[in-house]
Design a protein around this motif. Structure first.
Motif, mmCIF file in Angstrom:
data_model
loop_
_atom_site.group_PDB
_atom_site.id
_atom_site.type_symbol
_atom_site.label_atom_id
_atom_site.label_comp_id
_atom_site.label_asym_id
_atom_site.label_seq_id
_atom_site.Cartn_x
_atom_site.Cartn_y
_atom_site.Cartn_z
ATOM 1 N N THR A 79 49.594 26.773 44.327
ATOM 2 C CA THR A 79 50.393 27.876 44.857
ATOM 3 C C THR A 79 51.495 28.265 43.874
ATOM 4 O OG1 THR A 79 49.960 27.301 47.154
ATOM 5 C CG2 THR A 79 51.985 28.514 46.712
ATOM 6 N N GLY A 80 51.680 29.576 43.730
ATOM 7 C CA GLY A 80 52.723 30.091 42.850
ATOM 8 C C GLY A 80 52.211 30.641 41.540
ATOM 9 N N GLN A 81 50.953 30.358 41.201
ATOM 10 C CA GLN A 81 50.406 30.866 39.941
ATOM 11 C C GLN A 81 49.883 32.292 40.120
ATOM 12 O OE1 GLN A 81 47.809 28.527 37.532
ATOM 13 N NE2 GLN A 81 48.663 26.565 38.206
ATOM 14 N N PRO A 82 50.168 33.189 39.197
ATOM 15 C CA PRO A 82 49.637 34.557 39.274
ATOM 16 C C PRO A 82 48.110 34.557 39.202
ATOM 17 C CG PRO A 82 51.414 34.396 37.665
ATOM 18 C CD PRO A 82 51.056 32.991 38.043
ATOM 19 N N LEU A 83 47.504 35.558 39.794
ATOM 20 C CA LEU A 83 46.043 35.644 39.787
ATOM 21 C C LEU A 83 45.489 35.735 38.369
ATOM 22 C CD1 LEU A 83 45.393 38.025 42.815
ATOM 23 C CD2 LEU A 83 44.748 35.620 42.635
ATOM 24 N N ALA A 84 46.175 36.457 37.502
ATOM 25 C CA ALA A 84 45.700 36.572 36.119
ATOM 26 C C ALA A 84 45.645 35.200 35.456
ATOM 27 C CB ALA A 84 46.608 37.514 35.332
ATOM 28 N N GLN A 85 46.634 34.367 35.746
ATOM 29 C CA GLN A 85 46.650 33.023 35.176
ATOM 30 C C GLN A 85 45.548 32.159 35.778
ATOM 31 O OE1 GLN A 85 48.860 32.157 32.655
ATOM 32 N NE2 GLN A 85 47.460 30.402 32.462
ATOM 33 N N LEU A 86 45.310 32.321 37.079
ATOM 34 C CA LEU A 86 44.223 31.580 37.721
ATOM 35 C C LEU A 86 42.875 31.946 37.103
ATOM 36 C CD1 LEU A 86 45.286 31.799 41.484
ATOM 37 C CD2 LEU A 86 45.451 29.805 39.976
ATOM 38 N N CYS A 87 42.711 33.218 36.767
ATOM 39 C CA CYS A 87 41.454 33.638 36.131
ATOM 40 C C CYS A 87 41.306 33.009 34.752
ATOM 41 C CB CYS A 87 41.406 35.161 36.037
ATOM 42 S SG CYS A 87 41.080 35.973 37.616
ATOM 43 N N THR A 88 42.395 32.976 34.003
ATOM 44 C CA THR A 88 42.344 32.388 32.660
ATOM 45 C C THR A 88 42.076 30.887 32.717
ATOM 46 O OG1 THR A 88 43.871 34.061 31.800
ATOM 47 C CG2 THR A 88 43.650 32.014 30.540
ATOM 48 N N ASP A 89 42.772 30.215 33.630
ATOM 49 C CA ASP A 89 42.685 28.753 33.679
ATOM 50 C C ASP A 89 41.447 28.243 34.397
ATOM 51 O OD1 ASP A 89 45.088 28.758 32.372
ATOM 52 O OD2 ASP A 89 46.295 28.254 34.136
ATOM 53 N N TYR A 90 40.948 29.014 35.373
ATOM 54 C CA TYR A 90 39.875 28.486 36.216
ATOM 55 C C TYR A 90 38.627 29.367 36.252
ATOM 56 C CZ TYR A 90 43.701 25.500 37.732
ATOM 57 O OH TYR A 90 44.752 24.611 37.747
ATOM 58 N N ILE A 91 38.772 30.634 36.615
ATOM 59 C CA ILE A 91 37.596 31.493 36.773
ATOM 60 C C ILE A 91 36.799 31.579 35.476
ATOM 61 C CG2 ILE A 91 36.784 33.818 37.299
ATOM 62 C CD1 ILE A 91 37.800 32.255 39.728
ATOM 63 N N GLU A 92 37.478 31.770 34.359
ATOM 64 C CA GLU A 92 36.778 31.869 33.075
ATOM 65 C C GLU A 92 36.116 30.552 32.673
ATOM 66 O OE1 GLU A 92 39.414 33.432 30.139
ATOM 67 O OE2 GLU A 92 39.798 35.295 31.256
ATOM 68 N N GLU A 93 36.543 29.462 33.300
ATOM 69 C CA GLU A 93 35.947 28.150 33.035
ATOM 70 C C GLU A 93 34.895 27.777 34.074
ATOM 71 O OE1 GLU A 93 36.620 26.510 30.268
ATOM 72 O OE2 GLU A 93 37.986 28.147 29.711
ATOM 73 N N GLY A 94 34.593 28.727 34.967
ATOM 74 C CA GLY A 94 33.558 28.476 35.972
ATOM 75 C C GLY A 94 34.050 27.759 37.212
ATOM 76 N N THR A 95 35.358 27.759 37.451
ATOM 77 C CA THR A 95 35.931 27.080 38.617
ATOM 78 C C THR A 95 36.412 28.110 39.633
ATOM 79 O OG1 THR A 95 36.664 25.213 37.256
ATOM 80 C CG2 THR A 95 37.719 25.483 39.414
ATOM 81 N N PRO A 96 35.819 28.163 40.818
ATOM 82 C CA PRO A 96 36.273 29.118 41.838
ATOM 83 C C PRO A 96 37.637 28.712 42.394
ATOM 84 C CG PRO A 96 34.598 27.663 42.742
ATOM 85 C CD PRO A 96 34.686 27.345 41.280
ATOM 86 N N VAL A 97 38.328 29.673 42.987
ATOM 87 C CA VAL A 97 39.684 29.439 43.495
ATOM 88 C C VAL A 97 39.788 29.960 44.927
ATOM 89 C CG1 VAL A 97 42.145 29.822 43.116
ATOM 90 C CG2 VAL A 97 40.584 29.744 41.153
ATOM 91 N N LEU A 98 40.349 29.141 45.793
ATOM 92 C CA LEU A 98 40.627 29.559 47.169
ATOM 93 C C LEU A 98 41.979 30.263 47.182
ATOM 94 C CD1 LEU A 98 39.128 29.028 49.911
ATOM 95 C CD2 LEU A 98 40.779 27.193 50.294
ATOM 96 N N VAL A 99 42.041 31.492 47.706
ATOM 97 C CA VAL A 99 43.303 32.238 47.708
ATOM 98 C C VAL A 99 43.580 32.823 49.087
ATOM 99 C CG1 VAL A 99 43.109 32.821 45.257
ATOM 100 C CG2 VAL A 99 42.242 34.414 46.972
ATOM 101 N N TRP A 100 44.868 33.060 49.349
ATOM 102 C CA TRP A 100 45.312 33.682 50.599
ATOM 103 C C TRP A 100 45.753 35.111 50.300
ATOM 104 C CZ3 TRP A 100 44.663 28.680 50.291
ATOM 105 C CH2 TRP A 100 44.453 27.921 51.454
#
Length: 273
Positions: A177-198
């Motif tokens: 919690t607290g990380q911007p979506l753009a950062q979540l995409c860089t750190d996780y989505i681009e690495e193949g890791t899905p993210v649960l978001v509210w």
């Protein structure tokens, strides 16, 4: 009867017939004249209505604006293949957080059934009254009310993080919690890791919801709250598995970031062990 009476009758008869004929003829003429006048009037009216300079305008065409969410779009950039599940399918009309979380549990090979996981790992708390006040825990601590009822509310990231960790002992479930979506995409989505978001239902604006007393003071629920699985992105959109429909959707980035912020920028990720 006088001798000329027959002639008089015949004459009068002819006169009567002649007058009747004249009356009928005059009536026909008047009808033709009236019809001609009516037709001329109609022609004039029609010519006025359709004259280019009459000032008549066609009604404006209503502009159709495409919905911001486009489902199953062919231009998606290889979204992460997280299994799709729906709240209706699992009988959870208000359990979007639980259904979204279980999509990730299935993706990471959880051996527990959905029912087992709900029964053993997810804390739930129904309302009670104390001194005339409506009371409960906060959604940071438990799922408020029951997810299989329409009266259910939901829960926030710490509750889901803890419940998922119990079901995935060989993985690390992290509250980011607290990380911007753009950062979540860089750190996780681009690495193949899905993210649960509210965020919110259909990305509508959040609103003030119910208020109740908690052990730490009053709490106000954020109405229209929703939880989804972020599975991809392109230059303009974020892609989600949406538990309300059981389908993949995309939303414009600016809109998603606004709704994500309204729910406190809550997010959960799983790292395989």
């Amino acid at each position: 009867m006088p001798a000329d009476s027959s002639a008089t009758l015949k004459t009068n008869g002819r006169r009567c017939c002649g007058m009747k004929w004249k009356y009928r003829t005059a009536r026909r003429r008047r009808r033709r004249w009236a019809a001609a006048v009516i037709l001329a009037g109609m022609a004039g009216a029609l010519s006025f209505c359709f004259r280019p300079d009459s000032g008549r305008r066609e009604p404006p065409i209503r502009e159709t604006i495409a919905a911001p969410a486009q489902k199953d779009s062919p231009d998606q950039s290889a979204p992460i293949p997280v299994p799709l599940l729906s709240q209706e399918q699992l009988g959870m009309p208000t359990g979007c957080e639980l259904v979204s979380a279980y999509m990730l549990l299935e993706y990471y090979g959880c051996s527990m059934s959905f029912e087992e996981w709900i029964a053993n790992c997810v804390p739930m708390q129904e309302f009670w009254y104390e001194d005339g006040q409506l009371c409960n825990l906060s959604p940071w601590e438990a799922f408020i009310e029951l997810p299989w009822q329409d009266s259910g509310y939901g829960c926030y990231a710490p509750v889901i993080c803890s419940a998922m960790q119990q079901a995935l002992p060989n993985c690390t479930v992290e509250d980011v919690t607290g990380q911007p979506l753009a950062q979540l995409c860089t750190d996780y989505i681009e690495e193949g890791t899905p993210v649960l978001v509210w965020a919110t239902m259909d990305m509508v604006e959040s609103a003030e919801g119910g208020v109740w007393q908690t052990p730490d003071g009053p709490f106000e629920w954020v109405a229209n709250e929703h939880c989804l699985v972020l599975v991809g992105a392109d230059s303009n959109h974020y892609f989600f598995n949406d538990p309300s429909t059981g389908r993949r959707v995309k939303w414009e980035k600016d809109l998603v970031e606004e709704r994500y912020a309204e729910l406190g920028m809550q997010a959960v990720v799983v790292s395989a062990g």
